[in-house]
Design a protein around this motif. Sequence first.
Motif, PDB file in Angstrom:
ATOM      1  N   GLU A 161      42.365  -5.541 -53.842  1.00  0.00           N
ATOM      2  CA  GLU A 161      42.259  -6.700 -53.731  1.00  0.00           C
ATOM      3  C   GLU A 161      42.493  -7.352 -54.987  1.00  0.00           C
ATOM      4  OE1 GLU A 161      42.796  -8.682 -51.311  1.00  0.00           O
ATOM      5  OE2 GLU A 161      42.679  -7.491 -49.950  1.00  0.00           O
ATOM      6  N   HIS A 162      42.053  -6.158 -56.048  1.00  0.00           N
ATOM      7  CA  HIS A 162      41.764  -7.085 -57.371  1.00  0.00           C
ATOM      8  C   HIS A 162      41.623  -5.774 -58.523  1.00  0.00           C
ATOM      9  CE1 HIS A 162      38.474  -8.632 -54.965  1.00  0.00           C
ATOM     10  NE2 HIS A 162      38.540  -9.343 -55.553  1.00  0.00           N
ATOM     11  N   ASP A 163      43.210  -5.066 -58.598  1.00  0.00           N
ATOM     12  CA  ASP A 163      43.705  -4.389 -59.255  1.00  0.00           C
ATOM     13  C   ASP A 163      44.488  -5.407 -61.003  1.00  0.00           C
ATOM     14  OD1 ASP A 163      44.676  -1.935 -59.186  1.00  0.00           O
ATOM     15  OD2 ASP A 163      46.327  -2.344 -59.748  1.00  0.00           O
ATOM     16  N   GLY A 164      43.644  -4.325 -61.177  1.00  0.00           N
ATOM     17  CA  GLY A 164      43.514  -5.063 -63.178  1.00  0.00           C
ATOM     18  C   GLY A 164      41.664  -5.761 -63.690  1.00  0.00           C
ATOM     19  N   CYS A 165      41.475  -5.563 -62.821  1.00  0.00           N
ATOM     20  CA  CYS A 165      40.214  -6.229 -63.452  1.00  0.00           C
ATOM     21  C   CYS A 165      39.133  -5.712 -64.267  1.00  0.00           C
ATOM     22  CB  CYS A 165      39.259  -6.716 -62.104  1.00  0.00           C
ATOM     23  SG  CYS A 165      38.824  -4.823 -60.952  1.00  0.00           S
ATOM     24  N   SER A 166      37.956  -6.390 -65.196  1.00  0.00           N
ATOM     25  CA  SER A 166      36.629  -5.194 -65.382  1.00  0.00           C
ATOM     26  C   SER A 166      35.646  -4.632 -65.379  1.00  0.00           C
ATOM     27  CB  SER A 166      36.147  -6.360 -66.758  1.00  0.00           C
ATOM     28  OG  SER A 166      35.920  -7.055 -65.968  1.00  0.00           O
ATOM     29  N   GLN A 167      35.957  -3.704 -65.525  1.00  0.00           N
ATOM     30  CA  GLN A 167      34.660  -3.038 -65.203  1.00  0.00           C
ATOM     31  C   GLN A 167      33.640  -3.826 -64.945  1.00  0.00           C
ATOM     32  OE1 GLN A 167      35.056   1.397 -67.915  1.00  0.00           O
ATOM     33  NE2 GLN A 167      33.080   0.627 -67.636  1.00  0.00           N
ATOM     34  N   LYS A 168      33.334  -5.064 -65.511  1.00  0.00           N
ATOM     35  CA  LYS A 168      32.024  -6.572 -65.468  1.00  0.00           C
ATOM     36  C   LYS A 168      32.404  -6.378 -63.978  1.00  0.00           C
ATOM     37  CE  LYS A 168      29.776 -10.221 -66.846  1.00  0.00           C
ATOM     38  NZ  LYS A 168      30.075 -11.059 -68.193  1.00  0.00           N
ATOM     39  N   LEU A 185      40.266  11.809 -62.353  1.00  0.00           N
ATOM     40  CA  LEU A 185      40.669  11.856 -60.588  1.00  0.00           C
ATOM     41  C   LEU A 185      42.090  11.322 -60.635  1.00  0.00           C
ATOM     42  CD1 LEU A 185      37.576  12.629 -59.121  1.00  0.00           C
ATOM     43  CD2 LEU A 185      38.738  14.453 -58.878  1.00  0.00           C
ATOM     44  N   GLU A 186      42.779  10.678 -61.520  1.00  0.00           N
ATOM     45  CA  GLU A 186      43.875  10.147 -61.244  1.00  0.00           C
ATOM     46  C   GLU A 186      44.047   8.886 -60.440  1.00  0.00           C
ATOM     47  OE1 GLU A 186      46.971  12.648 -61.785  1.00  0.00           O
ATOM     48  OE2 GLU A 186      46.171  13.310 -63.756  1.00  0.00           O
ATOM     49  N   LEU A 187      42.718   8.678 -59.763  1.00  0.00           N
ATOM     50  CA  LEU A 187      42.547   7.462 -59.298  1.00  0.00           C
ATOM     51  C   LEU A 187      42.723   6.712 -59.713  1.00  0.00           C
ATOM     52  CD1 LEU A 187      39.113   8.296 -57.155  1.00  0.00           C
ATOM     53  CD2 LEU A 187      41.984   8.916 -56.823  1.00  0.00           C
ATOM     54  N   ILE A 188      42.446   6.238 -60.927  1.00  0.00           N
ATOM     55  CA  ILE A 188      41.815   5.077 -61.574  1.00  0.00           C
ATOM     56  C   ILE A 188      43.196   5.239 -63.385  1.00  0.00           C
ATOM     57  CG2 ILE A 188      40.989   3.088 -60.064  1.00  0.00           C
ATOM     58  CD1 ILE A 188      39.420   3.958 -63.489  1.00  0.00           C
ATOM     59  N   ALA A 189      43.706   3.957 -64.017  1.00  0.00           N
ATOM     60  CA  ALA A 189      44.219   4.094 -65.263  1.00  0.00           C
ATOM     61  C   ALA A 189      43.338   2.909 -65.563  1.00  0.00           C
ATOM     62  CB  ALA A 189      45.873   4.068 -64.939  1.00  0.00           C
ATOM     63  N   LYS A 190      43.097   2.968 -67.149  1.00  0.00           N
ATOM     64  CA  LYS A 190      42.353   2.176 -68.265  1.00  0.00           C
ATOM     65  C   LYS A 190      43.751   1.944 -69.345  1.00  0.00           C
ATOM     66  CE  LYS A 190      38.635   3.090 -69.397  1.00  0.00           C
ATOM     67  NZ  LYS A 190      37.399   3.993 -70.237  1.00  0.00           N
ATOM     68  N   HIS A 191      43.765   0.534 -68.960  1.00  0.00           N
ATOM     69  CA  HIS A 191      44.360   0.024 -69.813  1.00  0.00           C
ATOM     70  C   HIS A 191      43.465  -0.939 -71.137  1.00  0.00           C
ATOM     71  CE1 HIS A 191      47.398   2.194 -67.866  1.00  0.00           C
ATOM     72  NE2 HIS A 191      47.186   1.236 -67.063  1.00  0.00           N
ATOM     73  N   PRO A 192      43.800  -1.256 -72.344  1.00  0.00           N
ATOM     74  CA  PRO A 192      43.533  -2.130 -72.666  1.00  0.00           C
ATOM     75  C   PRO A 192      43.585  -3.891 -72.876  1.00  0.00           C
ATOM     76  CG  PRO A 192      44.219  -0.873 -74.780  1.00  0.00           C
ATOM     77  CD  PRO A 192      44.879  -0.585 -72.685  1.00  0.00           C
ATOM     78  N   ASP A 193      42.314  -5.101 -72.614  1.00  0.00           N
ATOM     79  CA  ASP A 193      42.991  -5.969 -72.375  1.00  0.00           C
ATOM     80  C   ASP A 193      43.751  -6.682 -73.821  1.00  0.00           C
ATOM     81  OD1 ASP A 193      43.178  -8.975 -72.468  1.00  0.00           O
ATOM     82  OD2 ASP A 193      41.231  -8.957 -70.958  1.00  0.00           O
ATOM     83  N   GLY A 209      39.757  -7.023 -77.773  1.00  0.00           N
ATOM     84  CA  GLY A 209      40.270  -5.273 -76.985  1.00  0.00           C
ATOM     85  C   GLY A 209      39.005  -5.052 -76.910  1.00  0.00           C
ATOM     86  N   ARG A 210      37.813  -4.940 -76.843  1.00  0.00           N
ATOM     87  CA  ARG A 210      36.578  -4.274 -76.614  1.00  0.00           C
ATOM     88  C   ARG A 210      36.850  -4.450 -74.614  1.00  0.00           C
ATOM     89  NH1 ARG A 210      32.886  -8.706 -77.903  1.00  0.00           N
ATOM     90  NH2 ARG A 210      34.983  -9.920 -76.346  1.00  0.00           N
ATOM     91  N   VAL A 211      37.241  -4.946 -74.137  1.00  0.00           N
ATOM     92  CA  VAL A 211      37.413  -4.635 -72.344  1.00  0.00           C
ATOM     93  C   VAL A 211      38.605  -3.933 -72.531  1.00  0.00           C
ATOM     94  CG1 VAL A 211      37.599  -6.357 -70.545  1.00  0.00           C
ATOM     95  CG2 VAL A 211      36.739  -7.414 -72.785  1.00  0.00           C
ATOM     96  N   PHE A 212      38.559  -3.187 -71.071  1.00  0.00           N
ATOM     97  CA  PHE A 212      39.542  -2.338 -70.618  1.00  0.00           C
ATOM     98  C   PHE A 212      40.179  -3.151 -69.113  1.00  0.00           C
ATOM     99  CE2 PHE A 212      38.258   0.585 -73.633  1.00  0.00           C
ATOM    100  CZ  PHE A 212      39.130   1.303 -73.848  1.00  0.00           C
ATOM    101  N   ARG A 213      41.569  -2.775 -68.362  1.00  0.00           N
ATOM    102  CA  ARG A 213      41.639  -3.575 -67.502  1.00  0.00           C
ATOM    103  C   ARG A 213      41.835  -1.951 -66.841  1.00  0.00           C
ATOM    104  NH1 ARG A 213      40.328  -8.332 -66.443  1.00  0.00           N
ATOM    105  NH2 ARG A 213      40.106  -9.554 -68.464  1.00  0.00           N
ATOM    106  N   ILE A 214      41.241  -2.094 -65.451  1.00  0.00           N
ATOM    107  CA  ILE A 214      41.243  -1.495 -64.709  1.00  0.00           C
ATOM    108  C   ILE A 214      41.922  -1.064 -63.363  1.00  0.00           C
ATOM    109  CG2 ILE A 214      39.824   0.468 -62.789  1.00  0.00           C
ATOM    110  CD1 ILE A 214      38.420   0.190 -65.946  1.00  0.00           C
ATOM    111  N   SER A 215      43.241   0.273 -63.187  1.00  0.00           N
ATOM    112  CA  SER A 215      44.498  -0.419 -62.366  1.00  0.00           C
ATOM    113  C   SER A 215      44.676   1.168 -61.443  1.00  0.00           C
ATOM    114  CB  SER A 215      45.562  -0.718 -62.901  1.00  0.00           C
ATOM    115  OG  SER A 215      45.744  -2.193 -63.743  1.00  0.00           O
ATOM    116  N   LEU A 216      44.917   0.520 -60.281  1.00  0.00           N
ATOM    117  CA  LEU A 216      45.220   2.383 -59.532  1.00  0.00           C
ATOM    118  C   LEU A 216      46.141   2.698 -59.771  1.00  0.00           C
ATOM    119  CD1 LEU A 216      44.144   0.753 -55.749  1.00  0.00           C
ATOM    120  CD2 LEU A 216      42.707   1.701 -56.705  1.00  0.00           C
ATOM    121  N   THR A 217      45.901   3.949 -59.860  1.00  0.00           N
ATOM    122  CA  THR A 217      47.531   5.155 -59.990  1.00  0.00           C
ATOM    123  C   THR A 217      47.977   4.996 -58.496  1.00  0.00           C
ATOM    124  OG1 THR A 217      46.174   6.745 -59.184  1.00  0.00           O
ATOM    125  CG2 THR A 217      46.225   6.121 -61.527  1.00  0.00           C
TER     126      THR A 217
END
Length: 141
Positions: free
Chosen positions: A43-50, A73-81, A85-93
């Motif tokens: 529901e929230h793909d591309g959100c931060s760890q927080k 495990l290649e379940l998610i990928a991290k991308h810089p916001d 630049g201090r925040v990473f966005r988390i997306s499903l693979t």
Amino acid sequence: MNNRDLHYLLLVSQYLCNRRIVSRTNKLELLPGQPKILEFLLEHDGCSQKEIGEGCLLDKSTVTSLIPRMEGLELIAKHPDPEDGRVFRISLTPKGRRLASMVRGIVSETDRLAWKGIKDDEREAFILTMQKIIENLKEAL
């Protein structure tokens, strides 16, 4: 403690619900906490760890330990916001999306079993009551 105390009823229902979900998600070779994060990311793909921590009711250290494992495990990928630049966005693979859909099915099935025999108007009244209880408890923190 008796079976009419709210805190006890909540404890038992959470325990039974969680036990059923965990027994089924273990077959997907997911560690505790991972199914919740996968479902949240549907529901929230591309959100931060927080945002994951807040949405899944997990503390920062738990999320911090789960994210690298899930990435490995290649379940998610991290991308810089791009804006911070201090925040990473988390997306499903694709693999993570497939497992997240399976988790969603397990959770939905558990909900259907829990609601069995309960009429729509009773369900709606229960939901409204639980929302009020949650708000009352949030105000008391």
